[in-house]
Design a protein around this motif. Structure first.
Motif, PDB file in Angstrom:
ATOM      1  N   GLU A 521       0.889  -0.826  -0.309  1.00 24.95           N
ATOM      2  CA  GLU A 521       0.026   0.163   0.168  1.00 24.95           C
ATOM      3  C   GLU A 521       0.450   1.078  -0.195  1.00 24.95           C
ATOM      4  O   GLU A 521       0.983   1.951  -0.705  1.00 24.95           O
ATOM      5  N   GLU A 524       2.169   1.469  -3.807  1.00 21.38           N
ATOM      6  CA  GLU A 524       0.758   1.909  -4.220  1.00 21.38           C
ATOM      7  C   GLU A 524       0.896   3.827  -3.957  1.00 21.38           C
ATOM      8  O   GLU A 524      -0.204   4.359  -4.995  1.00 21.38           O
ATOM      9  N   ARG A 525       0.385   4.241  -3.038  1.00 21.33           N
ATOM     10  CA  ARG A 525      -0.243   5.328  -2.609  1.00 21.33           C
ATOM     11  C   ARG A 525       0.991   6.114  -2.434  1.00 21.33           C
ATOM     12  O   ARG A 525       1.012   7.372  -3.275  1.00 21.33           O
ATOM     13  N   GLU A 588      -3.201  -8.854  -4.035  1.00 24.31           N
ATOM     14  CA  GLU A 588      -1.726  -8.273  -3.562  1.00 24.31           C
ATOM     15  C   GLU A 588      -1.408  -9.305  -4.472  1.00 24.31           C
ATOM     16  O   GLU A 588      -0.346  -8.784  -4.610  1.00 24.31           O
ATOM     17  N   ARG A 591      -1.664  -8.559  -7.913  1.00 22.26           N
ATOM     18  CA  ARG A 591      -0.831  -7.190  -8.178  1.00 22.26           C
ATOM     19  C   ARG A 591       0.570  -7.208  -9.080  1.00 22.26           C
ATOM     20  O   ARG A 591       1.074  -6.417  -9.202  1.00 22.26           O
TER      21      ARG A 591
END
Length: 674
Positions: A521, A524-525, A588, A591
């Motif tokens: 995360e 991704e952010r 995930e 991903r």
């Protein structure tokens, strides 16, 4: 964004220029790396067989070396015999390189005596040079299980690499059937992969080969035995119960005249770039060997989503007033609205928003709004950085980092989706998440913050999302500090990810998932490459708990259904059954397959999701604990020989349903065709 290069591919490139070489000296296999001999067979002989059994262990060892070396196509064949008073045991090894650095061997035993040879133990032994080598036995032992050992070394396998230690387990206990040893100081590691199998001629009715490691002075041995197991200094015990082992003895063979037994195994020796990475290469070797990618033999995505949604609706309860939501337990037994961990009452608030069009149920909107609104009444304690996670109709109680972090994540995801759809009033949700994020951030950014385990890694992902939702840099700083701390603690594996379950305090896949989810995360952010690298490491630990083969099962509840173990996950070093938890991090994994350009991960993720719907009954219910090995937590646990193949279907807490819906929503958001 620049095209990303898989860390797996990088490692492959390193190995392509410095892979191990197999040679034969004095009719013995020798494994070298950079022309240095590192992995060999024992000096006393290529083959070792025990001919007796005393005090619950093998004895009467005899050894032999090869008399003949021949070549047949790509195979190098070593032949010999072990001469015993009762006759000759013919032995033969056949070796070939199947790819750079990976060698296959088929070992063959043939008893030529005229009478049955009793109390026999067959073996495979390979010696890796180095002191205090650290092992990885997937799902069982992670670099010694150092963190769990600090809590209670009697409940889990532990191993420090001291001469005389051993850790040997049944092959059907391994989700990925390999053992790894790492020499971080000198930059290399090795792995022994086995083709798991039961043994003919065994005294026990369900006796399998065993695999593990034994520490010696100056080296350690990989071992395969035709049955004997043991750990923590105890011979002939199985990790059969949550808190203690059970005696599992008399694991020898009786070979009748003419009996032939063959054992196939693979050996790889390879360089490593840094401490704590030796376990990663054999994970992908195991995937390549077993190819656990056939998702179409399992229930369809749509069947799973609809089945789990129908069951979720059956758990909807009204405790009076505004207290409505999804019950953690069977409604006839107990009624509680519990966030996080086993309850996951917060999860449908995100998942059902995303799946609403697919499900086309008019009740979804009010269920989401009302249930999430009520959960915001669980008041945050700014001093503790926690909030209660249980409500039983009378009082709020409990609260822990695992549950709170998971609940915050689902609130963050729910708010994110609702803001786009504009179908929901998120004001209460946002106030609750802000209060929780404020409290957690203050806790993490304080000088005294020193979390016990990786459990608080579950805060990273929701803080990262909240920092974007609310444009709050403090939340980002807290997420960054937490991510850095857990990377510093775990990337070298001198203490593996742990503490993510509430009924075990040891190395576990849930602790690994906390870090994996958080690191990914953060990438991704915020886009920093280091977070992707960290996510790859934590993901690989998660993957080591994933079963990549169909474990044959004895007569029992699992065999009744023709159950397939591929894609399920072992729980922890303490709780050795398998469960459906892997569905939660399957998106995930997918991903990461996209980001690392590794289609194996994408294909595996689909299997991980779809396989876990097996055993769902006509009412839509599934139990939590499946006994693929000699381990149990419920039911009659008095007879270790009757544990394997059992199924505890009574513990049907809501996470077993919620995680399917949550993962389905994330697959849907990613546009993945399942």
């Amino acid at each position: 964004m620049k095209r990303l290069l898989s860390l797996t591919l990088l490692l492959t490139m390193v190995c392509a220029t410095a892979h191990a070489q197999l040679s034969f000296e004095d009719r013995r296999p020798i494994f070298k790396l950079n022309d240095k001999t590192l992995l060999t067979t024992p000096a006393e002989g290529l083959w070792s067989v025990a001919t007796g059994w005393q005090q619950d262990w093998m004895c009467g060892w005899v050894h032999a070396s090869a008399d003949e070396q021949t070549r047949s196509g790509e195979w190098t064949i070593l032949s010999g015999k072990i001469s015993l008073p009762q006759g000759d045991l013919l032995v033969r090894d056949s070796y070939r390189e199947v790819r750079d650095g990976l060698v296959q061997c088929v070992r063959r035993y043939e008893w030529r005596g005229e009478e049955t040879l009793s109390h026999v133990t067959l073996s495979v032994r390979l010696q890796l040079a180095g002191e205090a080598l650290m092992p990885c036995l997937p799902g069982i032992l992670y670099y010694g299980n150092k963190n769990g050992a600090k809590v209670d070394p009697t409940r889990i396998p532990v191993y420090e690499g001291r001469a005389g230690e051993f850790a040997i387990f049944e092959e059907h206990r391994y989700p990925m059937p390999f053992a790894m040893l790492e020499n971080a100081a000198e930059g290399y590691a090795a792995a022994l992969h086995t083709v798991p199998s039961p043994v003919r001629g065994a005294v026990l009715s369900d006796q399998w080969w065993s695999m593990g490691v034994e520490a010696k002075s100056g080296y350690a041995e990989f071992v395969l035995y035709s049955g004997p197991i043991g750990y923590n200094g105890q011979h002939s015990v199985a990790k059969a119960l949550q808190r203690k082992p059970m005696r599992y003895a008399d694991t020898y063979l009786n070979l009748e005249p003419g009996r032939i037994i063959e054992k196939t195994f693979y050996v790889e020796l390879y360089p490593i770039a840094s401490e704590g990475t030796g376990f990663q290469q054999p994970i992908y070797t195991s995937l390549d060997m077993h190819k656990p990618y056939d998702a179409d033999r399992f229930p369809s995505f749509d069947e799973i989503v609809r089945g789990k949604f129908n069951f979720a609706k059956s758990r909807w309860i009204d405790l009076g007033g505004d207290a409505v939501g999804f019950n953690m337990y069977d409604n006839s037994l107990r009624k509680e609205l519990v966030m996080g961990w086993c309850g996951q009452a917060d999860s449908p608030g995100f998942a059902l928003q995303v799946l609403a069009d697919r499900l086309a149920d008019p009740e979804i909107e009010q269920m989401v709004q009302r249930s999430m609104d009520f959960l915001t009444t669980y008041k945050v304690d700014p001093e503790r950085g926690l909030f209660p996670v249980r409500y039983n109709g009378k009082e709020y109680s409990q609260g822990d980092p695992v549950s709170c972090g998971q609940a915050m994540y689902n609130f963050a995801k729910a708010i994110e989706v609702a803001r786009k759809s504009k179908k929901y009033d998120t004001r209460k949700w946002e106030t609750f998440l802000r209060e929780a994020a404020d409290a957690v951030s203050a806790k993490i950014l304080s000088e005294e913050w020193n979390p016990l385990s990786t459990a608080e890694g579950f805060y990273i992902a929701p803080l990262a999302i909240a920092s974007k939702l609310f444009k709050n840099d403090t939340y980002k700083q807290a997420a960054e500090r937490a991510a850095q701390l857990f990377a510093d603690r775990h990337l070298k594996m001198n203490g593996c990810y742990w503490g993510g379950t509430l009924d075990a305090t040891c190395e576990d896949k849930e602790g690994s998932w906390a870090a994996f989810q958080g690191f990914l995360e953060m990438y991704e952010r915020f886009g920093e490459r280091r977070y992707l690298d960290w996510a790859k490491h934590a993901m690989d630990v998660c993957l080591s708990y994933v079963v990549v083969w169909d474990i044959p099962l004895p007569a029992g509840r699992l065999a009744d259904f023709g159950f397939k173990t591929t894609g399920w996950t072992v729980v922890s070093a303490q709780n050795q059954h398998i469960d459906v938890y892997g569905v939660l991090f399957a998106p995930e994994v997918y991903r990461m397959g996209e980001l690392l350009k590794d289609d194996r991960l994408c294909r595996l993720a689909k299997v991980m999701y779809r396989t876990c719907y097996q055993l769902t009954d006509p009412f839509g219910s599934q139990g939590e604990q499946l006994q693929q090995t000699n381990f149990a937590q419920h039911g009659d646990m008095s007879n270790v020989y009757k544990l394997r193949g059992g199924y505890s279907e009574q513990w049907t807490v809501f996470w077993i349903t919620a995680h399917f819906l949550n993962a389905a929503a994330r697959f849907e958001q990613m546009g993945v065709s399942m």
